[in-house]
Design a protein around this motif. Structure first.
Motif, PDB file in Angstrom:
ATOM      1  N   ARG A   1     -24.224  -3.405 -41.823  1.00 54.08           N
ATOM      2  CA  ARG A   1     -24.618  -3.091 -43.204  1.00 54.08           C
ATOM      3  C   ARG A   1     -26.107  -3.281 -43.476  1.00 54.08           C
ATOM      4  O   ARG A   1     -26.609  -2.771 -44.474  1.00 54.08           O
ATOM      5  N   THR A   2     -26.797  -4.021 -42.622  1.00 54.47           N
ATOM      6  CA  THR A   2     -28.199  -4.320 -42.947  1.00 54.47           C
ATOM      7  C   THR A   2     -29.131  -4.072 -41.768  1.00 54.47           C
ATOM      8  O   THR A   2     -29.611  -2.963 -41.599  1.00 54.47           O
ATOM      9  N   GLN A   3     -29.362  -5.052 -40.924  1.00 53.37           N
ATOM     10  CA  GLN A   3     -30.470  -5.010 -39.976  1.00 53.37           C
ATOM     11  C   GLN A   3     -30.137  -4.548 -38.564  1.00 53.37           C
ATOM     12  O   GLN A   3     -31.057  -4.198 -37.820  1.00 53.37           O
ATOM     13  N   VAL A   4     -28.879  -4.575 -38.171  1.00 54.33           N
ATOM     14  CA  VAL A   4     -28.517  -4.157 -36.809  1.00 54.33           C
ATOM     15  C   VAL A   4     -27.334  -3.201 -36.871  1.00 54.33           C
ATOM     16  O   VAL A   4     -26.600  -3.145 -37.858  1.00 54.33           O
ATOM     17  N   ALA A   5     -27.144  -2.446 -35.802  1.00 55.69           N
ATOM     18  CA  ALA A   5     -26.080  -1.453 -35.751  1.00 55.69           C
ATOM     19  C   ALA A   5     -24.698  -2.100 -35.745  1.00 55.69           C
ATOM     20  O   ALA A   5     -24.517  -3.198 -35.200  1.00 55.69           O
ATOM     21  N   ALA A   6     -23.754  -1.406 -36.322  1.00 52.99           N
ATOM     22  CA  ALA A   6     -22.369  -1.886 -36.348  1.00 52.99           C
ATOM     23  C   ALA A   6     -21.877  -2.141 -34.927  1.00 52.99           C
ATOM     24  O   ALA A   6     -22.127  -1.351 -34.021  1.00 52.99           O
ATOM     25  N   GLY A   7     -21.191  -3.263 -34.772  1.00 52.86           N
ATOM     26  CA  GLY A   7     -20.617  -3.620 -33.478  1.00 52.86           C
ATOM     27  C   GLY A   7     -21.534  -4.411 -32.573  1.00 52.86           C
ATOM     28  O   GLY A   7     -21.111  -4.870 -31.509  1.00 52.86           O
ATOM     29  N   THR A   8     -22.782  -4.597 -32.973  1.00 47.15           N
ATOM     30  CA  THR A   8     -23.738  -5.342 -32.149  1.00 47.15           C
ATOM     31  C   THR A   8     -23.328  -6.810 -32.059  1.00 47.15           C
ATOM     32  O   THR A   8     -23.165  -7.467 -33.079  1.00 47.15           O
ATOM     33  N   PRO A   9     -23.151  -7.349 -30.841  1.00 51.84           N
ATOM     34  CA  PRO A   9     -22.896  -8.790 -30.722  1.00 51.84           C
ATOM     35  C   PRO A   9     -24.184  -9.552 -31.027  1.00 51.84           C
ATOM     36  O   PRO A   9     -25.202  -9.353 -30.360  1.00 51.84           O
ATOM     37  N   THR A  10     -24.144 -10.384 -32.053  1.00 53.00           N
ATOM     38  CA  THR A  10     -25.339 -11.105 -32.489  1.00 53.00           C
ATOM     39  C   THR A  10     -25.391 -12.541 -31.997  1.00 53.00           C
ATOM     40  O   THR A  10     -26.468 -13.085 -31.767  1.00 53.00           O
ATOM     41  N   CYS A  11     -24.212 -13.171 -31.881  1.00 53.29           N
ATOM     42  CA  CYS A  11     -24.168 -14.583 -31.513  1.00 53.29           C
ATOM     43  C   CYS A  11     -22.740 -14.945 -31.127  1.00 53.29           C
ATOM     44  O   CYS A  11     -21.828 -14.124 -31.224  1.00 53.29           O
ATOM     45  N   CYS A  12     -22.579 -16.181 -30.727  1.00 53.15           N
ATOM     46  CA  CYS A  12     -21.235 -16.695 -30.472  1.00 53.15           C
ATOM     47  C   CYS A  12     -21.184 -18.153 -30.876  1.00 53.15           C
ATOM     48  O   CYS A  12     -22.220 -18.811 -30.990  1.00 53.15           O
ATOM     49  N   ALA A  13     -19.984 -18.615 -31.118  1.00 55.42           N
ATOM     50  CA  ALA A  13     -19.740 -20.039 -31.337  1.00 55.42           C
ATOM     51  C   ALA A  13     -18.883 -20.523 -30.185  1.00 55.42           C
ATOM     52  O   ALA A  13     -17.926 -19.848 -29.785  1.00 55.42           O
ATOM     53  N   ILE A  14     -19.227 -21.681 -29.646  1.00 52.57           N
ATOM     54  CA  ILE A  14     -18.466 -22.297 -28.568  1.00 52.57           C
ATOM     55  C   ILE A  14     -18.035 -23.676 -29.050  1.00 52.57           C
ATOM     56  O   ILE A  14     -18.857 -24.493 -29.438  1.00 52.57           O
ATOM     57  N   GLY A  15     -16.742 -23.914 -29.028  1.00 53.48           N
ATOM     58  CA  GLY A  15     -16.203 -25.175 -29.509  1.00 53.48           C
ATOM     59  C   GLY A  15     -15.417 -24.963 -30.783  1.00 53.48           C
ATOM     60  O   GLY A  15     -15.087 -23.833 -31.111  1.00 53.48           O
ATOM     61  N   PRO A  16     -15.159 -26.046 -31.490  1.00 51.97           N
ATOM     62  CA  PRO A  16     -15.646 -27.393 -31.236  1.00 51.97           C
ATOM     63  C   PRO A  16     -15.053 -27.993 -29.965  1.00 51.97           C
ATOM     64  O   PRO A  16     -13.902 -27.741 -29.627  1.00 51.97           O
ATOM     65  N   ALA A  17     -15.900 -28.763 -29.302  1.00 51.53           N
ATOM     66  CA  ALA A  17     -15.499 -29.394 -28.041  1.00 51.53           C
ATOM     67  C   ALA A  17     -16.415 -30.592 -27.791  1.00 51.53           C
ATOM     68  O   ALA A  17     -17.450 -30.745 -28.445  1.00 51.53           O
ATOM     69  N   ARG A  18     -16.010 -31.399 -26.838  1.00 58.05           N
ATOM     70  CA  ARG A  18     -16.832 -32.554 -26.444  1.00 58.05           C
ATOM     71  C   ARG A  18     -18.105 -32.053 -25.770  1.00 58.05           C
ATOM     72  O   ARG A  18     -18.099 -31.068 -25.041  1.00 58.05           O
ATOM     73  N   GLY A  19     -19.178 -32.795 -26.016  1.00 59.61           N
ATOM     74  CA  GLY A  19     -20.455 -32.441 -25.430  1.00 59.61           C
ATOM     75  C   GLY A  19     -20.429 -32.370 -23.920  1.00 59.61           C
ATOM     76  O   GLY A  19     -21.103 -31.519 -23.326  1.00 59.61           O
ATOM     77  N   ASP A  20     -19.636 -33.226 -23.273  1.00 54.60           N
ATOM     78  CA  ASP A  20     -19.601 -33.198 -21.803  1.00 54.60           C
ATOM     79  C   ASP A  20     -18.933 -31.929 -21.283  1.00 54.60           C
ATOM     80  O   ASP A  20     -19.199 -31.516 -20.156  1.00 54.60           O
ATOM     81  N   ALA A  21     -18.080 -31.283 -22.080  1.00 56.78           N
ATOM     82  CA  ALA A  21     -17.491 -30.001 -21.691  1.00 56.78           C
ATOM     83  C   ALA A  21     -18.450 -28.851 -21.992  1.00 56.78           C
ATOM     84  O   ALA A  21     -18.491 -27.860 -21.264  1.00 56.78           O
ATOM     85  N   LEU A  22     -19.234 -28.983 -23.053  1.00 54.50           N
ATOM     86  CA  LEU A  22     -20.177 -27.941 -23.460  1.00 54.50           C
ATOM     87  C   LEU A  22     -21.437 -27.923 -22.598  1.00 54.50           C
ATOM     88  O   LEU A  22     -21.986 -26.851 -22.320  1.00 54.50           O
ATOM     89  N   HIS A  23     -21.883 -29.088 -22.184  1.00 55.35           N
ATOM     90  CA  HIS A  23     -23.164 -29.210 -21.484  1.00 55.35           C
ATOM     91  C   HIS A  23     -23.289 -28.320 -20.239  1.00 55.35           C
ATOM     92  O   HIS A  23     -24.346 -27.683 -20.060  1.00 55.35           O
ATOM     93  N   PRO A  24     -22.283 -28.220 -19.374  1.00 53.17           N
ATOM     94  CA  PRO A  24     -22.446 -27.355 -18.202  1.00 53.17           C
ATOM     95  C   PRO A  24     -22.666 -25.883 -18.558  1.00 53.17           C
ATOM     96  O   PRO A  24     -23.286 -25.144 -17.803  1.00 53.17           O
ATOM     97  N   VAL A  25     -22.184 -25.466 -19.721  1.00 50.98           N
ATOM     98  CA  VAL A  25     -22.301 -24.075 -20.143  1.00 50.98           C
ATOM     99  C   VAL A  25     -23.594 -23.830 -20.930  1.00 50.98           C
ATOM    100  O   VAL A  25     -24.257 -22.815 -20.746  1.00 50.98           O
ATOM    101  N   THR A  26     -23.973 -24.772 -21.787  1.00 46.95           N
ATOM    102  CA  THR A  26     -25.084 -24.538 -22.707  1.00 46.95           C
ATOM    103  C   THR A  26     -26.270 -25.476 -22.512  1.00 46.95           C
ATOM    104  O   THR A  26     -27.287 -25.322 -23.189  1.00 46.95           O
ATOM    105  N   GLY A  27     -26.158 -26.414 -21.605  1.00 50.89           N
ATOM    106  CA  GLY A  27     -27.207 -27.426 -21.436  1.00 50.89           C
ATOM    107  C   GLY A  27     -28.554 -26.870 -21.039  1.00 50.89           C
ATOM    108  O   GLY A  27     -29.586 -27.479 -21.319  1.00 50.89           O
ATOM    109  N   GLY A  28     -28.601 -25.701 -20.421  1.00 54.68           N
ATOM    110  CA  GLY A  28     -29.867 -25.114 -20.007  1.00 54.68           C
ATOM    111  C   GLY A  28     -30.512 -24.243 -21.058  1.00 54.68           C
ATOM    112  O   GLY A  28     -31.601 -23.704 -20.827  1.00 54.68           O
ATOM    113  N   LEU A  29     -29.879 -24.075 -22.222  1.00 52.32           N
ATOM    114  CA  LEU A  29     -30.419 -23.225 -23.270  1.00 52.32           C
ATOM    115  C   LEU A  29     -31.324 -24.019 -24.198  1.00 52.32           C
ATOM    116  O   LEU A  29     -31.151 -25.219 -24.388  1.00 52.32           O
ATOM    117  N   SER A  30     -32.285 -23.336 -24.811  1.00 53.57           N
ATOM    118  CA  SER A  30     -33.225 -23.966 -25.743  1.00 53.57           C
ATOM    119  C   SER A  30     -32.723 -23.863 -27.179  1.00 53.57           C
ATOM    120  O   SER A  30     -32.003 -22.934 -27.530  1.00 53.57           O
TER     121      SER A  30
END
Length: 120
Positions: free
Chosen positions: A89-118
């Motif tokens: 409806r606004t700034q990007v084309a319909a169907g564009t993946p913009t982001c994701c949510a992972i969890g809720p989960a314990r940090g020790d489970a999330l860290h191997p997947v997201t620990g290298g991201l800024s």
């Protein structure tokens, strides 16, 4: 106060290549948080996350391919994942993946997947 790896949190991973304004980024992050909360309501992880004050961390990836790699790694690790596709409806084309949510989960489970991201 820094978070420990044993604490529950929700990670939002946002694409930075779409040129979205700050308000659009905030709206997409909110969509991700709400989708993850709705999907996981009633689980033990959700209850622990809720009691902890619903901590969230917003991280960034440079493009759609990297977002896909993070989503795949989270799914492979057995983590709950919600990918947000824009309505167009606004700034990007319909169907564009913009982001994701992972969890809720314990940090020790999330860290191997997201620990290298800024942070976004």
């Amino acid at each position: 106060m820094s978070a420990t790896l044993g604490e529950f949190r929700l990670i939002i991973v946002m694409r930075t290549d779409l040129g979205m304004g700050k308000g659009k980024i905030a709206a997409q992050a909110a969509h991700a948080a709400v989708a993850a909360a709705m999907r996981n309501q009633g689980t033990a992880a959700f209850a622990d996350w809720w009691r902890a004050g619903q901590p969230k961390v917003v991280l960034k990836v440079p493009d759609e391919d990297t977002l896909g790699l993070v989503v795949g790694a989270a799914e492979e690790a057995g983590l709950p994942v919600e990918v947000i596709h824009d309505a167009g409806r606004t700034q990007v084309a319909a169907g564009t993946p913009t982001c994701c949510a992972i969890g809720p989960a314990r940090g020790d489970a999330l860290h191997p997947v997201t620990g290298g991201l800024s942070l976004l």
